[in-house]
Structure formats: structure tokens, C-alpha cells
Design an enzyme around this catalytic site. Structure first.
Site, mmCIF file in Angstrom:
data_model
loop_
_atom_site.group_PDB
_atom_site.id
_atom_site.type_symbol
_atom_site.label_atom_id
_atom_site.label_comp_id
_atom_site.label_asym_id
_atom_site.label_seq_id
_atom_site.Cartn_x
_atom_site.Cartn_y
_atom_site.Cartn_z
ATOM 1 N N CYS A 184 -4.431 12.920 12.902
ATOM 2 C CA CYS A 184 -5.194 11.687 12.763
ATOM 3 C C CYS A 184 -5.046 10.906 14.051
ATOM 4 C CB CYS A 184 -4.761 10.888 11.539
ATOM 5 S SG CYS A 184 -3.162 10.144 11.724
ATOM 6 N N ASP A 204 4.876 0.758 11.998
ATOM 7 C CA ASP A 204 3.644 0.148 11.482
ATOM 8 C C ASP A 204 3.467 -1.298 11.944
ATOM 9 O OD1 ASP A 204 3.069 2.496 10.215
ATOM 10 O OD2 ASP A 204 3.735 1.857 8.237
ATOM 11 N N ARG A 248 -8.636 -0.387 4.857
ATOM 12 C CA ARG A 248 -7.749 0.596 4.214
ATOM 13 C C ARG A 248 -6.399 -0.032 3.890
ATOM 14 N NH1 ARG A 248 -6.193 4.706 7.911
ATOM 15 N NH2 ARG A 248 -4.707 4.926 6.227
ATOM 16 N N LYS A 305 0.842 -1.215 0.000
ATOM 17 C CA LYS A 305 0.000 0.000 0.000
ATOM 18 C C LYS A 305 0.870 1.256 0.000
ATOM 19 C CE LYS A 305 -1.720 1.548 4.140
ATOM 20 N NZ LYS A 305 -1.402 2.953 4.438
ATOM 21 N N ASN A 306 1.838 1.293 0.902
ATOM 22 C CA ASN A 306 2.597 2.533 1.080
ATOM 23 C C ASN A 306 3.598 2.780 -0.045
ATOM 24 O OD1 ASN A 306 1.108 3.020 3.314
ATOM 25 N ND2 ASN A 306 2.706 2.514 4.802
ATOM 26 N N ARG A 333 0.191 15.151 12.668
ATOM 27 C CA ARG A 333 1.088 14.724 11.586
ATOM 28 C C ARG A 333 1.374 15.912 10.675
ATOM 29 N NH1 ARG A 333 -0.841 9.005 9.384
ATOM 30 N NH2 ARG A 333 1.170 9.130 8.314
HETATM 31 N N1 EPU Z 1 7.033 14.616 10.459
HETATM 32 C C1 EPU Z 1 7.312 15.936 10.716
HETATM 33 N N2 EPU Z 1 7.163 16.837 9.685
HETATM 34 C C2 EPU Z 1 6.795 16.446 8.432
HETATM 35 C C3 EPU Z 1 6.527 15.089 8.180
HETATM 36 C C4 EPU Z 1 6.663 14.189 9.221
HETATM 37 O O1 EPU Z 1 7.650 16.307 11.833
HETATM 38 O O2 EPU Z 1 6.708 17.316 7.546
HETATM 39 C C5 EPU Z 1 7.161 13.624 11.538
HETATM 40 C C6 EPU Z 1 5.885 12.821 11.776
HETATM 41 O O3 EPU Z 1 4.980 13.506 12.613
HETATM 42 C C7 EPU Z 1 6.439 11.551 12.377
HETATM 43 C C8 EPU Z 1 7.751 11.364 11.615
HETATM 44 O O4 EPU Z 1 8.108 12.662 11.127
HETATM 45 O O5 EPU Z 1 6.729 11.755 13.738
HETATM 46 C C9 EPU Z 1 7.687 10.381 10.460
HETATM 47 O O6 EPU Z 1 6.582 10.704 9.631
HETATM 48 P P1 EPU Z 1 6.574 10.389 8.063
HETATM 49 O O7 EPU Z 1 6.438 11.686 7.325
HETATM 50 O O8 EPU Z 1 7.739 9.543 7.713
HETATM 51 O O9 EPU Z 1 5.233 9.599 7.900
HETATM 52 P P2 EPU Z 1 4.377 9.568 6.561
HETATM 53 O O10 EPU Z 1 5.287 9.647 5.409
HETATM 54 O O11 EPU Z 1 3.270 10.538 6.655
HETATM 55 C C10 EPU Z 1 4.448 6.988 6.144
HETATM 56 C C11 EPU Z 1 3.468 5.870 6.104
HETATM 57 C C12 EPU Z 1 2.971 5.556 7.507
HETATM 58 C C13 EPU Z 1 4.186 5.199 8.373
HETATM 59 C C14 EPU Z 1 5.199 6.354 8.352
HETATM 60 C C15 EPU Z 1 6.472 6.044 9.109
HETATM 61 C C16 EPU Z 1 2.408 6.067 3.940
HETATM 62 C C17 EPU Z 1 1.185 6.323 3.164
HETATM 63 N N3 EPU Z 1 2.337 6.224 5.264
HETATM 64 O O12 EPU Z 1 3.740 8.115 6.651
HETATM 65 O O13 EPU Z 1 2.134 4.400 7.389
HETATM 66 O O14 EPU Z 1 3.772 4.964 9.696
HETATM 67 O O15 EPU Z 1 5.557 6.645 6.986
HETATM 68 O O16 EPU Z 1 7.086 4.913 8.607
HETATM 69 O O17 EPU Z 1 3.415 5.665 3.388
HETATM 70 C C18 EPU Z 1 0.367 2.973 7.961
HETATM 71 O O18 EPU Z 1 0.566 2.383 6.875
HETATM 72 O O19 EPU Z 1 -0.370 2.507 8.868
HETATM 73 C C19 EPU Z 1 1.026 4.267 8.172
HETATM 74 C C20 EPU Z 1 0.606 5.144 9.090
#
Ligand code: EPU
Length: 432
Positions: free
Chosen positions: A117, A316, A408, A22-23, A122
Site C-alpha cells: 500500500c 500513525d 477512512r 478505528k484500529n 506490508r
Molecule cells: N510486518 C512484517 N510481517 C508481518 C506483519 C508486519 O514484517 O507479517 C512489519 C510491517 O511491514 C511493519 C511492522 O511489521 O514494518 C509493523 O506492522 P504491523 O503488522 O504492526 O502493522 P498492522 O498491524 O498491519 C496496524 C495499524 C496501522 C499501524 C500499524 C503499526 C490497523 C488496522 N492498522 O497495522 O495503522 O500503522 O499497526 O502501529 O490496526 C493507520 O491507522 O493509519 C495504520 C496504518
């Protein structure tokens, strides 16, 4: 709304094929906005998040169609609408993936600001910092992030934040930089396999990306990208979830199409808990193999676990591992370093008899001899998966409501577990 009813305990046995990730698929679908030629993708998982992303892309002028062989073809046709509306973004935070591609290809992107969320606040500040460094002007208008740039210009971008790098932020900046003028270097880039998969598609589309999978990614901008064909990598989180389902039921499950090389931190914790993972063959395409999990009929030993960015233990799979540890032979300690509030499963596991004590980002789990079925629910995908695992091992009936979260991220989880011998039914909540 629907619920699962599970009657446990049970021992799972049989074979399961791991679906596409998915991701990985979500930012790859969004990358179709970078070209006006068709993109063909194999192994796109049939999930609600994917349906939502397809609906968003249709609104943005990119049609998608499932082919008779199961592949998905994306065909961009119009560039008149560059607005990802709040109605869609609030159902799926990953909608933010369209920001970089829209900006790079159309010079403007308007994406509703994702709210918090269930797993915590986030922010997307790092995404915006990266795009600003590439020359975008960013403003907030009526709850939308609006990004504009004539043509992005390559530069060095640092994407490290207080919790490590950002996966989707790296995806956005890397995608946008493919069409920028000159060379972009992303420092402190996310190293997750999903970023490597995205870079592989972008390179197949004619981009020049090096270093994906390391903290420094270099992108030499090109003036246009073309169509491509790609197979999505298998879902390491789905694989880890079924590995834990096998372990918590002292089962005998074989996983095919398993990306074990991207689960080494998980394998390490299985070994620490006293379990062995057997790699059955390496004849499958690179990065995929078949495995079985050997528990010797024993309960898990207690372990310590800290979630970290890749290649560390993934956030995850924190909730699902915690389900296993509720039945361990001693006290385990789990610390969440990526999303320090990601503990919706903790009180629900407690309702099933687990002994779980949370202090900030750390949870101490005192293993118990048995879990007892109960009505539970969670408003997060992985927390819900943890409750399913606990339900498989618990004595009696567990009812898990709000399973749209599971849909999802796990395709037909009930059917797949039934095929492994589980007693699990999907029912309408109104009928309960
Ligand atoms: N963060 C910031 N600023 C930003 C972006 C992120 O401070 O601009 C922080 C977040 O709050 C968090 C950390 O950095 O503490 C990591 O967040 P990241 O941006 O890496 O998360 P994401 O890219 O939004 C993806 C996956 C998540 C998974 C995370 C971490 C997708 C669609 N989602 O989210 O997957 O937990 O990386 O590996 O790829 C799930 O599949 O259940 C899921 C939540």
C-alpha cells in the site's frame, strides 16, 4: 472524488469528543466470527473502513445493524462462505483480521493476499508463521491465502519481526488461539492498547487470555465462545491528531474522552517542544480524561523523534507531528522505524514552503516562519491528516484532494474542525 478547501491561518478553539478507535474496532468486529451469538459494541466510529469491514462480515455470514442508541450489533447467521475476496481486501488491508477467527471457528479461511500500500510493502508472513505454529496448513491459491486446520493446537509462537512485533498479526493469532486445544503463549506480542481492547472483548466472550498489553500473552483455549457487550476504547491517533491541530494553530482546544495514558510518548514530545498538556479531570471511565494543550502562544521548539512500537511514539502520528515541526523554531529530526517508506507527506509539505530533507528513513525539518497554502494530495490516511494540519496553519488557500483517505480514519473531520472555528469546506473535485 472530494477535496477539502482550507483558508488559513486560524486559531482553533472549542471542545471535541474523541471517537472510538478505528484500529481497535476492526479486529473486534472480525472477532464476531468466533461465536454464533450476538456481539454488541458501543462507540464504533462511523468510518469508511468500518463500513467496509461490515460489508465483508455480511459476505462471510455475519449481519450487523446499528441500534437506536448508536450501538452496533453483530449477529452471525451462516458459515457457508469463508472467502474474503480481493475486491474488498484491496480497499482495506485490515480485512486480514478475519483470517484467524475464520480459521479457528470454521476450520478454513480463504483471504485474498493483501498487496502493498502507499506506506510501503506490508507483508503478512508473521501472521502466517503464527497460525502455522498453531497447526494450520497454509497455501497460496490464485492470489488467496488459504488456511486449513481441523482444530488448532496451542503452542509457543514468536511474533517479533525486523520492525518489531505485528499488531494485526498478534490480533489474528490471539483470536485464533482462543478456540485452540491447550495453551498458546505469544512471545514478542504487540503491546498496543488496541490488543488490550481486543483481549477484553474476547475474555467477555468467554476466552481465557492473560498478559495482553505485555510482550507475553497466554491464551488457554476453550471449546466455544459466547456473545458479549463492549465499549470500544477511544482513538489515540485521532486524539493525537487534534492535539497537534490545536498546537499548530496556537489554539485552545479541549479534548473529551481522551486516552491520554496511551499517549505518554506523544505527551513527552509535546513537552520537549515546549508545550504543556493539562489533564482536567479523571472522573471519566478508566483510560479516558479531558485535556487541553497549552502553547503559551509560542511556536514549537525543535525536537528529535523516532517512531517505535507502543509505548513508543506511534508511526500513525509521525506525519501530523511533522506538520507541526515545519513551523518550529529550529531543526528537527524525525526517524521512521516502523514503515521506513511512510513519507508521502514530505514532498507535499515542501509544496507549502516547508524545508524538509529526507535521507532514507530520516527526515530533517528546518522550521520556517510561515507555510503558504497550495494544492496538495496524499494517498495515505495519516499523510492526508498532516496536510490538513499544515493547511490550518498556512497562509491562504490549501486544496487537499483525494480526501477519501481521510474519511477512512477520521469521522466528519471537516465538520469537527469547522465547529472549532476552521474555515474548511468539502467540495467535489470536479467542481474545482
Ligand atoms: N510486518 C512484517 N510481517 C508481518 C506483519 C508486519 O514484517 O507479517 C512489519 C510491517 O511491514 C511493519 C511492522 O511489521 O514494518 C509493523 O506492522 P504491523 O503488522 O504492526 O502493522 P498492522 O498491524 O498491519 C496496524 C495499524 C496501522 C499501524 C500499524 C503499526 C490497523 C488496522 N492498522 O497495522 O495503522 O500503522 O499497526 O502501529 O490496526 C493507520 O491507522 O493509519 C495504520 C496504518
Amino acid at each position: 472524488m472530494q477535496a477539502f478547501i482550507i483558508n488559513g491561518p486560524m486559531r482553533l478553539a472549542g471542545t471535541i469528543r474523541i471517537s472510538g478507535s478505528k484500529n481497535a474496532a476492526l479486529p473486534i468486529l472480525a472477532a464476531a466470527l468466533l461465536t454464533d451469538e450476538p456481539i454488541t459494541l458501543h462507540d464504533v466510529p462511523p468510518l469508511r473502513d468500518i463500513t467496509n469491514m461490515r460489508a465483508l462480515l455480511t459476505e462471510l455470514g455475519c449481519e450487523s445493524a446499528t441500534q437506536p442508541d448508536g450501538s452496533l450489533t453483530l449477529t452471525p447467521s451462516s458459515t457457508s462462505n469463508s472467502h474474503a475476496r480481493y475486491d474488498i481486501v484491496r480497499t482495506m488491508r485490515a480485512s486480514v483480521c478475519v483470517l484467524g477467527p475464520l480459521l479457528a471457528r470454521r476450520g478454513e479461511a480463504r483471504v485474498a493476499m493483501p498487496g502493498g500500500c502507499a506506506i510501503g510493502t506490508r507483508p503478512i508472513d508473521l501472521h502466517l508463521q503464527g497460525l502455522t505454529a498453531l497447526g494450520a496448513e497454509i497455501s497460496l491459491e490464485g492470489g488467496d491465502v488459504v488456511a486449513r486446520a481441523q482444530r488448532l493446537k496451542g503452542t509457543t509462537v514468536f511474533l517479533g519481526g525486523p520492525f518489531g512485533s505485528t499488531v494485526l498479526g498478534t490480533a489474528n493469532v490471539m483470536s485464533a488461539a482462543t478456540l485452540a486445544e491447550g495453551v498458546t503463549v505469544i512471545e514478542s506480542a504487540a503491546c498496543e492498547p488496541e490488543i488490550v481492547d481486543l483481549a477484553a472483548v474476547l475474555n467477555a466472550m468467554g476466552a481465557h487470555i492473560r498478559g495482553a498489553g505485555t510482550p507475553r500473552i497466554t491464551i488457554e483455549g476453550v471449546s466455544s465462545l459466547h456473545g458479549a457487550e463492549h465499549r470500544i476504547l477511544p482513538d489515540r491517533i485521532q486524539a493525537g491528531t487534534y492535539m497537534l491541530a490545536s498546537a499548530i494553530t496556537a489554539g485552545d482546544v479541549r479534548l473529551d474522552n481522551c486516552p491520554l495514558d496511551s499517549l505518554l510518548a506523544v505527551e513527552d514530545r509535546f513537552q520537549a517542544a515546549g508545550f504543556t498538556i493539562n489533564r482536567l479531570d479523571d472522573t471519566q471511565p478508566a483510560g479516558r480524561c479531558s485535556i487541553t494543550i497549552h502553547t503559551g502562544g509560542e511556536r514549537a521548539g525543535p525536537i528529535r523523534l523516532t517512531t517505535q512500537p507502543f509505548p513508543g511514539y506511534p508511526t500513525d502520528l509521525q506525519a501530523q507531528m511533522m506538520a507541526l515541526l515545519t513551523l518550529a523554531r529550529g531543526n528537527s529530526v524525525v526517524t521512521e522505524k516502523i514503515f521506513p517508506e511512510r513519507f508521502l507527506h514530505v514532498p507535499e509539505l515542501g509544496r507549502m514552503g516547508a524545508q524538509v530533507f529526507r535521507q532514507g528513513p530520516t527526515v530533517v525539518i528546518s522550521g520556517v516562519d510561515r507555510l503558504v497554502g497550495a494544492p496538495v494530495m496524499a494517498s495515505d490516511l495519516r499523510a492526508s491528516a498532516s496536510l490538513v494540519l499544515a493547511g490550518l496553519a498556512a497562509e491562504g488557500k490549501t486544496t487537499i484532494s483525494r480526501i477519501y483517505h481521510l474519511d477512512r480514519g477520521y469521522d466528519r473531520m471537516d465538520e469537527r474542525l469547522r465547529a472549532l472555528g476552521a474555515s474548511i469546506q468539502r467540495v467535489e473535485e470536479d467542481d474545482l
